[in-house]
Motif scaffolding. Structure first.
Motif: not given
Length: 68
Positions: A30, A32-33, A35-36
């Motif tokens: 994702s 989000e993955d 970005v992290k």
């Protein structure tokens, strides 16, 4: 989806439309993955290997922490 023109990421080969498959040895499922994982690379101040799919082919890019 897009890469800021003149950004460190663009300078190191990231293009609009690239699909990030892996960052380091971690699969990206994702946004989000991504970005992290890129944030962690920036914090570590170490280059990170990113596997992207472009035009149906997988390729690897080594990104500096500045571009992460």
């Amino acid at each position: 989806m897009q890469v800021e023109p003149g950004s460190p990421a663009e300078e190191q080969g990231v293009r609009a439309g690239d699909v990030i498959l892996k960052i380091g040895n971690r699969k990206v499922d994702s946004v989000e993955d991504a970005v992290k994982l890129l944030g962690a690379a920036k914090t570590d101040k170490k280059p990170v290997l990113v596997q992207v799919e472009r035009d149906g082919m997988a390729r690897f890019l080594a990104l500096s922490a500045k571009a992460a």
